[in-house]
Design an enzyme around this catalytic site. Structure first.
Site, PDB file in Angstrom:
ATOM      1  N   THR A  51       0.818  -1.221   0.000  1.00 57.47           N
ATOM      2  CA  THR A  51       0.000   0.000   0.000  1.00 57.47           C
ATOM      3  C   THR A  51       0.850   1.269   0.000  1.00 57.47           C
ATOM      4  O   THR A  51       1.880   1.342   0.668  1.00 57.47           O
ATOM      5  CB  THR A  51      -0.889   0.007   1.259  1.00 57.47           C
ATOM      6  OG1 THR A  51      -1.620  -1.204   1.290  1.00 57.47           O
ATOM      7  CG2 THR A  51      -1.847   1.187   1.266  1.00 57.47           C
ATOM      8  N   SER A  58      -6.596   0.411  -2.537  1.00 51.57           N
ATOM      9  CA  SER A  58      -7.361  -0.634  -3.223  1.00 51.57           C
ATOM     10  C   SER A  58      -6.846  -0.843  -4.646  1.00 51.57           C
ATOM     11  O   SER A  58      -6.824  -1.964  -5.143  1.00 51.57           O
ATOM     12  CB  SER A  58      -8.845  -0.254  -3.268  1.00 51.57           C
ATOM     13  OG  SER A  58      -9.347  -0.156  -1.959  1.00 51.57           O
ATOM     14  N   GLY A 116       2.902  -2.909   8.319  1.00 55.44           N
ATOM     15  CA  GLY A 116       3.136  -3.611   9.585  1.00 55.44           C
ATOM     16  C   GLY A 116       4.596  -4.006   9.719  1.00 55.44           C
ATOM     17  O   GLY A 116       5.224  -4.432   8.751  1.00 55.44           O
ATOM     18  N   ARG A 133     -26.452 -12.765  34.517  1.00 60.70           N
ATOM     19  CA  ARG A 133     -26.942 -11.421  34.815  1.00 60.70           C
ATOM     20  C   ARG A 133     -28.462 -11.440  34.962  1.00 60.70           C
ATOM     21  O   ARG A 133     -29.168 -11.972  34.101  1.00 60.70           O
ATOM     22  CB  ARG A 133     -26.545 -10.484  33.670  1.00 60.70           C
ATOM     23  CG  ARG A 133     -27.055  -9.083  33.791  1.00 60.70           C
ATOM     24  CD  ARG A 133     -26.334  -8.337  34.887  1.00 60.70           C
ATOM     25  NE  ARG A 133     -26.776  -6.952  34.978  1.00 60.70           N
ATOM     26  CZ  ARG A 133     -26.476  -6.173  36.012  1.00 60.70           C
ATOM     27  NH1 ARG A 133     -25.748  -6.635  37.016  1.00 60.70           N
ATOM     28  NH2 ARG A 133     -26.896  -4.927  36.036  1.00 60.70           N
ATOM     29  N   GLY A 159     -23.307  -2.138  30.692  1.00 61.39           N
ATOM     30  CA  GLY A 159     -22.171  -1.298  31.089  1.00 61.39           C
ATOM     31  C   GLY A 159     -20.920  -2.132  31.309  1.00 61.39           C
ATOM     32  O   GLY A 159     -19.805  -1.708  30.978  1.00 61.39           O
ATOM     33  N   THR A 169     -11.125  -3.566   6.310  1.00 58.19           N
ATOM     34  CA  THR A 169     -10.377  -2.725   5.357  1.00 58.19           C
ATOM     35  C   THR A 169      -9.097  -3.388   4.863  1.00 58.19           C
ATOM     36  O   THR A 169      -8.810  -3.391   3.666  1.00 58.19           O
ATOM     37  CB  THR A 169     -10.034  -1.371   6.028  1.00 58.19           C
ATOM     38  OG1 THR A 169     -11.246  -0.708   6.338  1.00 58.19           O
ATOM     39  CG2 THR A 169      -9.193  -0.493   5.120  1.00 58.19           C
ATOM     40  N   GLU A 225      -6.227  -6.334   3.992  1.00 56.85           N
ATOM     41  CA  GLU A 225      -6.345  -7.559   3.177  1.00 56.85           C
ATOM     42  C   GLU A 225      -7.496  -7.401   2.177  1.00 56.85           C
ATOM     43  O   GLU A 225      -8.179  -8.364   1.842  1.00 56.85           O
ATOM     44  CB  GLU A 225      -6.543  -8.798   4.060  1.00 56.85           C
ATOM     45  CG  GLU A 225      -5.251  -9.341   4.647  1.00 56.85           C
ATOM     46  CD  GLU A 225      -4.269  -9.833   3.594  1.00 56.85           C
ATOM     47  OE1 GLU A 225      -4.678 -10.082   2.442  1.00 56.85           O
ATOM     48  OE2 GLU A 225      -3.071  -9.944   3.908  1.00 56.85           O
ATOM     49  N   ASP A 264     -10.276  -4.041   0.941  1.00 54.98           N
ATOM     50  CA  ASP A 264     -11.477  -3.364   1.439  1.00 54.98           C
ATOM     51  C   ASP A 264     -12.713  -4.182   1.036  1.00 54.98           C
ATOM     52  O   ASP A 264     -12.841  -4.609  -0.119  1.00 54.98           O
ATOM     53  CB  ASP A 264     -11.530  -1.962   0.816  1.00 54.98           C
ATOM     54  CG  ASP A 264     -12.835  -1.272   1.113  1.00 54.98           C
ATOM     55  OD1 ASP A 264     -12.932  -0.666   2.186  1.00 54.98           O
ATOM     56  OD2 ASP A 264     -13.764  -1.369   0.287  1.00 54.98           O
TER      57      ASP A 264
HETATM   58  C1  LIG Z   1      -3.790  -1.239  10.593  1.00 53.51           C
HETATM   59  C2  LIG Z   1      -3.456  -1.395   9.149  1.00 53.51           C
HETATM   60  C3  LIG Z   1      -2.468  -2.286   8.762  1.00 53.51           C
HETATM   61  C4  LIG Z   1      -2.106  -2.409   7.422  1.00 53.51           C
HETATM   62  N1  LIG Z   1      -1.048  -3.214   7.077  1.00 53.51           N
HETATM   63  C5  LIG Z   1      -0.592  -3.195   5.804  1.00 53.51           C
HETATM   64  C6  LIG Z   1       0.610  -3.884   5.449  1.00 53.51           C
HETATM   65  O1  LIG Z   1       1.281  -4.504   6.295  1.00 53.51           O
HETATM   66  N2  LIG Z   1       1.026  -3.837   4.161  1.00 53.51           N
HETATM   67  C7  LIG Z   1       0.324  -3.162   3.203  1.00 53.51           C
HETATM   68  O2  LIG Z   1       0.756  -3.163   2.054  1.00 53.51           O
HETATM   69  N3  LIG Z   1      -0.820  -2.496   3.507  1.00 53.51           N
HETATM   70  C8  LIG Z   1      -1.284  -2.481   4.777  1.00 53.51           C
HETATM   71  N4  LIG Z   1      -2.429  -1.789   5.104  1.00 53.51           N
HETATM   72  C9  LIG Z   1      -3.142  -1.043   4.074  1.00 53.51           C
HETATM   73  C10 LIG Z   1      -4.478  -1.641   3.699  1.00 53.51           C
HETATM   74  O3  LIG Z   1      -4.302  -2.823   2.976  1.00 53.51           O
HETATM   75  C11 LIG Z   1      -5.275  -0.569   2.931  1.00 53.51           C
HETATM   76  O4  LIG Z   1      -5.659   0.403   3.880  1.00 53.51           O
HETATM   77  C12 LIG Z   1      -6.473  -1.141   2.208  1.00 53.51           C
HETATM   78  O5  LIG Z   1      -6.070  -1.903   1.114  1.00 53.51           O
HETATM   79  C13 LIG Z   1      -7.435  -0.037   1.721  1.00 53.51           C
HETATM   80  O6  LIG Z   1      -6.771   0.926   0.991  1.00 53.51           O
HETATM   81  P1  LIG Z   1      -6.974   2.476   1.337  1.00 53.51           P
HETATM   82  O7  LIG Z   1      -6.737   2.660   2.785  1.00 53.51           O
HETATM   83  O8  LIG Z   1      -6.148   3.249   0.397  1.00 53.51           O
HETATM   84  O9  LIG Z   1      -8.511   2.748   1.076  1.00 53.51           O
HETATM   85  P2  LIG Z   1      -9.174   3.233  -0.288  1.00 53.51           P
HETATM   86  O10 LIG Z   1      -8.888   2.265  -1.358  1.00 53.51           O
HETATM   87  O11 LIG Z   1      -8.812   4.650  -0.519  1.00 53.51           O
HETATM   88  O12 LIG Z   1     -10.710   3.148   0.099  1.00 53.51           O
HETATM   89  C14 LIG Z   1     -11.402   4.229   0.766  1.00 53.51           C
HETATM   90  C15 LIG Z   1     -12.912   4.018   0.594  1.00 53.51           C
HETATM   91  O13 LIG Z   1     -13.241   4.092  -0.793  1.00 53.51           O
HETATM   92  C16 LIG Z   1     -14.002   2.983  -1.190  1.00 53.51           C
HETATM   93  N5  LIG Z   1     -13.635   2.579  -2.566  1.00 53.51           N
HETATM   94  C17 LIG Z   1     -12.387   2.452  -3.099  1.00 53.51           C
HETATM   95  N6  LIG Z   1     -12.458   2.035  -4.374  1.00 53.51           N
HETATM   96  C18 LIG Z   1     -13.771   1.869  -4.665  1.00 53.51           C
HETATM   97  C19 LIG Z   1     -14.492   1.427  -5.819  1.00 53.51           C
HETATM   98  N7  LIG Z   1     -13.882   1.042  -6.932  1.00 53.51           N
HETATM   99  N8  LIG Z   1     -15.835   1.372  -5.733  1.00 53.51           N
HETATM  100  C20 LIG Z   1     -16.490   1.730  -4.598  1.00 53.51           C
HETATM  101  N9  LIG Z   1     -15.854   2.147  -3.488  1.00 53.51           N
HETATM  102  C21 LIG Z   1     -14.517   2.216  -3.513  1.00 53.51           C
HETATM  103  C22 LIG Z   1     -13.654   1.871  -0.198  1.00 53.51           C
HETATM  104  O14 LIG Z   1     -14.734   0.962  -0.063  1.00 53.51           O
HETATM  105  C23 LIG Z   1     -13.403   2.657   1.081  1.00 53.51           C
HETATM  106  O15 LIG Z   1     -14.608   2.825   1.771  1.00 53.51           O
HETATM  107  C24 LIG Z   1      -2.806  -1.670   6.440  1.00 53.51           C
HETATM  108  C25 LIG Z   1      -3.831  -0.799   6.829  1.00 53.51           C
HETATM  109  C26 LIG Z   1      -4.144  -0.638   8.157  1.00 53.51           C
HETATM  110  C27 LIG Z   1      -5.204   0.359   8.535  1.00 53.51           C
END
Ligand SMILES: Cc1cc2nc3c(=O)[nH]c(=O)nc-3n(C[C@H](O)[C@H](O)[C@H](O)COP(=O)(O)OP(=O)(O)OC[C@H]3O[C@@H](n4cnc5c(N)ncnc54)[C@H](O)[C@@H]3O)c2cc1C
Length: 630
Positions: free
Chosen positions: A132, A138, A171, A304, A395, A416, A418, A420
């Protein structure tokens, strides 16, 4: 009845391993540390990770010739069970052995395996999976980090061309990682060859960033604070030619590019497809966390008491209220259903990834689709169920000492990472509507336009589990007007199949009609329809897995309970989707009302078994310790 009869069915193919891992978990009690600072929590998790490495469990998923266990399904199952305990530990282990180790194993070749796998398994080489970027999550096909080959020095130069290309949320990056699998656009001879993976050292032995590598810390998160998520920026970082994980594409010394897969897009999606283990593991861990939440809530609900019933000196146990049963029992039923679907999925993954010969593309894509669908539904279910369990404990549920708020915060992001969930469900629908013909994971406007134009004319429902049994049940299903039809398994399956076929065909027609205009607009406008097609498909696949599990059950009493639970899964699904069934003339108004009554009836019947049902999850006692339970 002894819960073990149900546990046997839940444990499925890897029963022995599950027992072993549960025993290990009880003995080591990788339990939540509470009230630690971010740094102390990270230290604790790393320490636990080293202990976990010593158990040998993380070796399971790696090839035998390098000291692994050669048991792909087993490795997912043991990871899933970590979802019963501290979820930062589960995620950090997923990053090290699933994502980082998995990428080296599946995208690399012998040279990489010989050099790194043993150190990765031992945690001697902590690593990251850096896909990412700040600008692309995504849509990973359009990552902007570059790896440019320099034939003079026979090195790749890794660069972050602009701030949006910074690797983000990674990570193991902020504190512990020494090396990262970095996904970047490969450029050689001035030509871009699409996204490839490279092994890039990021820290020296002292833990200091290497020259040209800038490392940032994502800081405190909404949960999972024992994991050190960070940011990586590369300034002309040079790595040898061999750093390219070259299973699917290679660069010769002179810079000539070669690949067994011609198209850049196809190659990239094939690479992604091999990496689905992480996605499947997250689905399983989400279900484990939901099971733990339900076990806590049922135990609390049984002890409870609130309000007196007339004429009764003692107050009523809250689980005797129908509303309370309705909170927990349908959630338990769906958790069983998803647990069985997960078991089927892991079995399929094991079969396909352990096969000696290349598996046909249709099966591979069908597996990817199922993994995407089950991951989305299981993680959404976990989020909802943990919240419900929290509310069911009033509570007390809100106190950190009672675990549920911690589970809620830690599992939140499962929807989100692995993949979204919304994006994943679109991929599921796309696979169904093209009969897995098209590039599965490509959601770019161009691919979507092609997809709109190329859908298959007739949708076919492919049964996924217990095919013969389901065929027999459906054939014997009574007609719509027979009494007792609601509890007939064949009728239920036929109804789910009919809904899926109808939604899919309607979606296909809508897209085709609209395709005469702008195909991207057509797809965009039909997204609601596309998503419901995926949802009802997964509901049906999950039901089939439940039917298959009942079929496997050899204990009559347990089978009776599972049958009731399966009815509850189906009927609460119908209840939620009543509007659709009424709108489409699948249920009459009076039958729709009788669905509500049937759910109530099942809740009442299953109430005495509530404890049995959650005991059957066989969650080690240390993970069910909570102040509210005394
Ligand atoms: C705690 C954490 C750990 C992570 N660890 C790793 C890691 O180790 N390595 C790594 O590579 N990544 C990692 N990630 C990244 C994670 O894989 C991404 O956050 C995830 O793939 C989503 O990408 P984004 O955050 O850019 O969201 P976006 O893709 O920007 O999505 C934002 C919103 O837009 C919507 N959306 C996007 N495209 C479309 C579409 N075509 N149609 C309709 N709706 C859409 C989505 O549903 C979502 O609601 C991590 C993220 C977190 C929060």
């Amino acid at each position: 009845m002894n819960p073990e009869a149900l546990t046997v069915v839940l444990d499925g193919q890897w029963a022995e391993l599950r027992r072993e891992v549960r025993k290990q978990l009880s003995e080591n009690a990788y339990d939540e540390p509470r009230d630690l600072s971010t740094e102390d929590y990270r230290v604790w998790v790393l320490d636990q990770l080293h202990k976990l490495a010593k158990t040998g469990q993380p070796r399971l998923g790696f090839a035998r010739e390098y000291g692994g266990g050669g048991d792909i399904g087993g490795s997912v199952v043991s990871f899933e069970l970590l979802g019963l305990g501290d979820l930062s530990l589960m995620v950090k282990s997923g990053v090290q052995w699933g994502l980082f180790g998995g990428a080296v194993q599946l995208l690399g070749t012998k040279q990489h395996h010989e050099r790194y796998l043993s150190r990765i398994m031992d945690l001697d080489l902590p690593g990251c999976f850096a896909m990412t970027e700040t600008g692309h999550g995504s849509d990973v096909q359009h990552l902007r980090t570059t790896a440019t080959y320099d034939p003079e020095t026979r090195q790749f130069v890794i660069d972050t061309p602009d701030p949006s290309a910074r690797k983000d949320y990674i990570g193991n990056a902020a504190r512990d990682g020494r090396m990262a699998v970095v996904f970047a656009q490969l450029v050689t001879g001035g030509e871009s060859r699409g996204v490839h993976a490279f092994l890039v050292p990021i820290r020296n032995e002292l833990g200091e960033p290497l020259p040209g590598v800038e490392i940032g810390d994502c800081g405190r998160k909404g949960g999972l604070n024992g994991v050190d998520n960070g940011r990586l920026t590369f300034r002309s970082v040079r790595v040898p030619r061999e750093a390219l994980l070259n299973r699917y594409g290679d660069v010769a010394e002179d810079g000539t590019y070669s690949s067994p897969i011609e198209s850049d897009g196809r190659r990239f999606f094939t690479m992604l497809g091999t990496l689905i283990r992480g996605r499947i593991s997250v689905a399983g861990a989400a279900t484990s966390a939901a099971e733990r939440a339900l076990a806590l809530a049922v135990r609390y609900g049984e002890q409870r008491r609130q309000f007196n019933a007339p004429g009764d000196a003692e107050e009523v146990v809250v689980l005797d209220y129908r509303a309370h049963q309705r909170k927990l029992l349908p959630a338990i039923a769906k958790t069983y259903a998803l647990h069985f679907a997960q078991e089927e999925l892991v079995r399929k993954l094991h079969e396909i990834q352990s096969a000696e010969e290349e598996v046909d593309e249709h099966s591979q894509r069908e597996l990817e689709s199922r993994a995407a669908g089950i991951k989305a539904m299981a993680t959404w279910h976990a989020t909802k169920t943990i919240q419900t369990a929290r509310e069911a404990c009033g509570g007390a549920g809100y106190l950190a000492a009672n675990v549920l708020t911690v589970l809620k915060a830690d599992t939140d992001v499962f929807t989100t990472f692995e993949g979204d969930n919304t994006v994943l469900l679109q991929l599921v629908a796309k696979g169904l509507l093209t009969n897995y013909r098209d590039h599965f994971s490509d959601l770019s406007p161009l691919a979507m336009a092609r997809f709109v134009a190329e859908q298959v004319v007739e949708t076919v429902i492919e049964r996924t589990a217990a095919r013969k049994v389901i065929e027999r049940l459906v054939d014997a299903a009574p007609g719509r007007d027979d009494d007792g039809v609601l509890f007939d398994r064949g009728w239920q399956v036929a109804l789910f199949e009919d809904r899926e076929k109808h939604v899919l065909e309607g979606c296909a027609r809508r897209l085709r009609r609209a395709a005469e205009g702008d195909p991207f607009e057509a797809f965009n406008d039909a997204q609601d329809h596309v998503l419901s097609a995926a949802r009802v498909h997964v509901d049906r696949v999950v039901l089939e897995a439940f039917v298959a599990a009942i079929e496997r059950c050899e204990d009559d009493e347990a089978r009776g309970v599972l049958n009731q639970l399966c009815d509850l899964y189906v009927l609460s699904n119908l209840e939620e989707d009543r509007a659709w069934f009424l709108e489409h003339g699948r249920l009459t108004a009076s039958r729709a009302k009788s669905v509500i009554a049937a759910v109530n009836e099942l809740c009442a019947k299953l109430r005495p078994d509530a404890r049995l049902l959650v005991d059957a999850f066989a969650i080690p006692e240390p993970f069910l310790r909570a102040e509210m339970l005394g």
